[in-house]
Design a protein around this motif. Structure first.
Motif, mmCIF file in Angstrom:
data_model
loop_
_atom_site.group_PDB
_atom_site.id
_atom_site.type_symbol
_atom_site.label_atom_id
_atom_site.label_comp_id
_atom_site.label_asym_id
_atom_site.label_seq_id
_atom_site.Cartn_x
_atom_site.Cartn_y
_atom_site.Cartn_z
ATOM 1 N N ARG A 116 0.840 -1.199 0.000
ATOM 2 C CA ARG A 116 0.000 0.000 0.000
ATOM 3 C C ARG A 116 0.874 1.248 0.000
ATOM 4 N N ASP A 117 1.950 1.236 0.780
ATOM 5 C CA ASP A 117 2.847 2.384 0.786
ATOM 6 C C ASP A 117 3.490 2.594 -0.583
ATOM 7 N N ARG A 118 3.896 1.499 -1.210
ATOM 8 C CA ARG A 118 4.515 1.615 -2.535
ATOM 9 C C ARG A 118 3.526 2.149 -3.555
ATOM 10 N N GLY A 119 2.255 1.890 -3.335
ATOM 11 C CA GLY A 119 1.225 2.337 -4.274
ATOM 12 C C GLY A 119 0.984 3.821 -4.261
ATOM 13 N N GLY A 120 1.615 4.536 -3.351
ATOM 14 C CA GLY A 120 1.460 5.987 -3.318
ATOM 15 C C GLY A 120 0.136 6.407 -2.701
ATOM 16 N N PRO A 121 -0.146 7.702 -2.807
ATOM 17 C CA PRO A 121 -1.315 8.260 -2.127
ATOM 18 C C PRO A 121 -2.635 7.661 -2.600
ATOM 19 N N GLY A 122 -2.683 7.193 -3.869
ATOM 20 C CA GLY A 122 -3.944 6.675 -4.379
ATOM 21 C C GLY A 122 -4.279 5.280 -3.901
ATOM 22 N N ALA A 123 -3.317 4.588 -3.292
ATOM 23 C CA ALA A 123 -3.546 3.189 -2.932
ATOM 24 C C ALA A 123 -4.614 3.041 -1.862
#
Lengths: 145, 145
Positions: free
Chosen positions: B121-128
DNA sequence: CTCCAATGATTGCATTTTGCAAGCGATTGC
DNA sequence: GCAATCGCTTGCAAAATGCAATCATTGGAG
């Protein structure tokens, strides 16, 4: 003994481990008072609206220090006074506190006056939390982390 | 009576009001199981690593339904089964849960395997987080909010 | 039908935590 | 001196929790 290396934790889940540190009705209120009201002393925490009692406060302060969220130091000017400071670990609880604030302001009957600081933080955009954390570092971490 | 309009709340502070809903060691674990493990039934919650007991689980489910975080419905196919769903209010707890996860993964001895979904989720950035909330809406809110 | 496993809980009871008020020794300000 | 204030402890009743056993109802298999 049966299990000499028994883990003190219920599980290794991140959510659970967080709740084991601050998953109660008082710990985050102490952190909140340090972050937003500049409180540093036992008697100041005691004066909060929610009315924490002395034994619970003493217990939570010990546990938060043990967990590494706070540090305790004697006030050099007043030998009676203990000064509590946030650690970097404690300062990084701000994003959690900020999200709780956002959720409650949306779904709970918050006092408009008490919601003001949270609303201002929301208006400040993504950088506002980081800026508030940086300000806390200057106050609580005398320069070094 | 002395005070016919006594507030049931300790204070109108947003942080406090949030803690009054989920400020304990179990409530957010139930929400976590619904969000990340797709659990919907009493027996599924009971099987979590942390080992919640039946009376505490029953109590928390009632309180979370009363608070508006969950809804309870009978399973049309199995009259014995109760199905619990997240409300929009419950789904919007995800940012809080995500921040707790981030904090714990930085400061607590998390199980690497259990940390994986949070790291993704963190790697997915703000949109995750928003995307995960949208997915939960499709599962729990049959179309309408 | 009958049996039996599985469902979401409830109950009883011991232990722990909390809430509340009073009090404590040490120190400070006057 | 001496009262006020400091952080904190103690005693005790009430509430919450943990744990195991148990409940009534239902679904499915034979």
């Amino acid at each position: 003994m049966e299990n000499p290396e028994a883990s003190p934790h219920r599980s290794g889940c991140p959510i659970n481990l967080g709740l084991e540190v601050f998953g109660d009705k008082w710990s985050l209120l102490i952190v909140r008072d340090m972050m937003f009201s500049g409180k540093r002393h036992f008697r100041e925490f005691l004066a909060s609206d929610e009315g924490i009692s002395t034994n619970i406060l003493a217990d939570r302060l010990v546990k938060l220090v043990e967990a590494g969220v706070l540090t305790r130091a004697g006030d050099p000017a007043h030998k009676l006074k203990a000064i509590y400071s946030l650690t970097e670990m404690g300062i990084e609880l701000l994003p959690i506190v900020a999200e709780i604030s956002r959720w409650s302001r949306k779904y709970q009957p918050v006092d408009p006056q008490m919601a003001a600081t949270g609303e201002a933080r929301d208006r400040g955009g993504p950088g506002a939390v980081a800026a508030q954390m940086e300000a806390l570092r200057r106050i609580h971490l005398n320069g070094e982390i």
